[in-house]
Design an enzyme around this catalytic site. Structure first.
Site, short mmCIF file in Angstrom:
data_model
loop_
_atom_site.label_atom_id
_atom_site.label_comp_id
_atom_site.label_asym_id
_atom_site.label_seq_id
_atom_site.Cartn_x
_atom_site.Cartn_y
_atom_site.Cartn_z
N TRP A 8 16.66 -7.52 -32.73
CA TRP A 8 17.17 -6.80 -30.83
C TRP A 8 16.76 -5.49 -31.25
CZ3 TRP A 8 17.71 -11.53 -28.24
CH2 TRP A 8 18.57 -12.69 -28.79
N ASN B 239 24.24 -20.43 -10.28
CA ASN B 239 23.66 -21.29 -11.72
C ASN B 239 22.33 -20.98 -11.81
OD1 ASN B 239 26.45 -21.77 -11.07
ND2 ASN B 239 26.29 -23.58 -10.69
N TRP C 79 22.04 -11.15 -26.92
CA TRP C 79 22.75 -12.41 -26.10
C TRP C 79 24.06 -11.72 -25.66
CZ3 TRP C 79 27.23 -14.55 -27.60
CH2 TRP C 79 26.96 -15.10 -28.57
#
Length: 448
Positions: free
Chosen positions: A302, A337, A355
């Site tokens: 990352w 959502n 994440w």
């Protein structure tokens, strides 16, 4: 000293259709309810106006008022659960303890500590399933193992639900799944311990203050559920139930909502099944709480650019639908959502930020934060989870904007400066970011 049954409220803040409470009320002893404001949880929160704590305090006040109308009261304490329990066992003659299951690792550790303390005193500790329809290994593959893909899980879930239909007492010829039958706690309210009102710790005494964030109602119209499949993807519409916080803290019954969904809209029912799916993933694969469901994804390098992460958090990425979502979250504790998927995909794939950074930010901000569902959603977006979007699927924010908010109604509500010189330029080029993402993932996932 009178022997008592103690019922411990946690994620089940209601007197109606409460599995553990029902069984407690049918026990041999008067029932004294308990709620603990857990400092092991509260001390990790850094916002003194955290809306969830304010909501929780209001829920406990409401429960206290309902119990007082029944001539009873609730014991409400503030501190570390094991220390609180040690105190309670000195103050009261506790014969039995009832509560409902919790599936998160820290909650399981907490319950094991309390159970050990009770066992030392030969006090039974009974727990029941209440916050899901099916848990752990109740819905399995033919070989008895847990499902890791949603679609076959949901098929088996529905088959099991409908395999055991019974007539509901007092409802004529109506048949209902055994698994959705309500627990008629109200029949046994007379079994609550009759005591004068007990004190409730003030919110300020716990270091928190009333939040100005509005909490969605715990009811939803039949019309919204009926049209849910047609409206749920468009963030500019009020097309979702916003019941998440009520499911999280158990102020509504999952069984009652599942009965309604079964009657009115299969798409809404599927959303409830997703909750069960992610809960059983967390229970059966506890490593997902800290790492990728697919361990090979932990090899991803990352970028973790802190300045870019801060712009994402603030809703200043230059991608309007991403920014609208983040600002909605920051101001209301809610995010639509569809937009949750878009913002999560952008952070992990466009910015190549771990994440877990995004998961932690959502955990801090979402009113309806639930570890299992939040973790499952983030791992899906990053491609490293169960039933995940393949890593080479990278959402185009522009395409998502065109499809789900074509007239920019949602964007203009949350990003009023959009279209002016005050709105920032995109922090990354979509085409370049997509190619970079594919290359980084490809290298990480190359067989060793």
């Amino acid at each position: 000293m009178q022997a008592l049954t103690l019922f411990w409220f946690r994620r089940d803040l209601r007197l109606q259709d409460n599995a553990g409470l029902y069984h407690a009320l049918k026990s041999k002893f008067p029932v004294l309810p308990l709620f603990i404001f857990d400092t092991d949880i509260l001390d990790e929160l850094d916002d003194p106006q955290d809306a969830r704590v304010s909501f929780l305090h209001n829920c406990v006040q409401d429960l206290q008022a309902q119990l007082q109308e029944l001539g009873s009261s609730m014991l409400v304490r503030y501190g570390k659960p094991r220390e609180i329990w040690a105190q309670i066992l000195e103050e009261f003659a506790i014969a039995e303890v009832y509560t409902n299951h919790d599936y998160e690792h820290k909650a399981i550790q907490r319950d094991e500590q309390v159970k050990a303390l009770l066992t030392e005193r030969h006090i039974p500790f009974y727990t029941f399933k209440d916050q899901v329809i099916f848990e752990k290994l109740e819905v399995t593959k033919a070989d008895g193992g847990p499902y890791t893909v949603f679609t076959p899980y949901s098929r088996t879930w529905k088959t099991k639900l409908l395999s055991h239909m019974e007539k509901l007492e007092g409802a004529g010829e109506e048949a209902i799944s055994f698994y959705l039958k309500p627990y008629p706690c109200e029949k046994y309210y007379a079994n609550f311990h009759q005591i004068p009102p007990l004190p409730l710790p003030a919110l300020s005494a716990m270091g928190f203050h009333t939040s100005n964030i509005d909490i969605p109602p715990n009811t939803v119209s039949r019309g919204l559920i009926k049209t849910y499949d047609k409206t749920r993807d468009f963030p500019y519409l009020l097309g979702t139930s916003r019941l998440g916080i009520h499911f999280r803290f158990g102020t509504i019954s999952i069984r009652e909502k599942a009965r309604r969904a079964l009657e009115l809209n299969e798409t809404f029912l599927n959303e409830l099944i997703w909750r069960d799916f992610y809960a059983q993933i967390l229970a059966n694969f506890p490593h997902v709480a800290k790492g990728s469901f697919r361990p090979e994804y932990d090899r991803i390098e990352w970028r973790n650019d802190e300045k870019e992460f801060e712009k994402w958090c603030q809703g200043k990425t230059g991608y309007p639908i991403v920014d609208a979502g983040m600002r909605e979250l920051n101001q209301t504790g809610f995010m639509h959502n569809r937009v949750r998927m878009i913002t999560a995909s952008f952070l992990t794939k466009h910015l190549l930020i771990d994440w877990r950074w995004g998961e932690a930010y959502f955990a801090k901000k979402l009113l309806d934060f639930d570890l299992a569902s939040n973790n499952g959603g983030w791992q899906w977006a990053a491609g490293c989870g169960t039933d995940a979007a393949p890593y080479f699927r990278v959402f185009s924010p522009a395409a998502q904007q065109e499809k789900f908010d074509p007239e920019y109604k949602y964007v203009r509500k949350w990003v009023p400066e959009y279209g002016t010189a005050a709105y920032p330029k995109p922090i990354v080029d979509h085409k370049m970011a997509r190619e970079r993402c594919l290359e980084v993932y490809k290298i990480a996932l190359k067989p060793l």
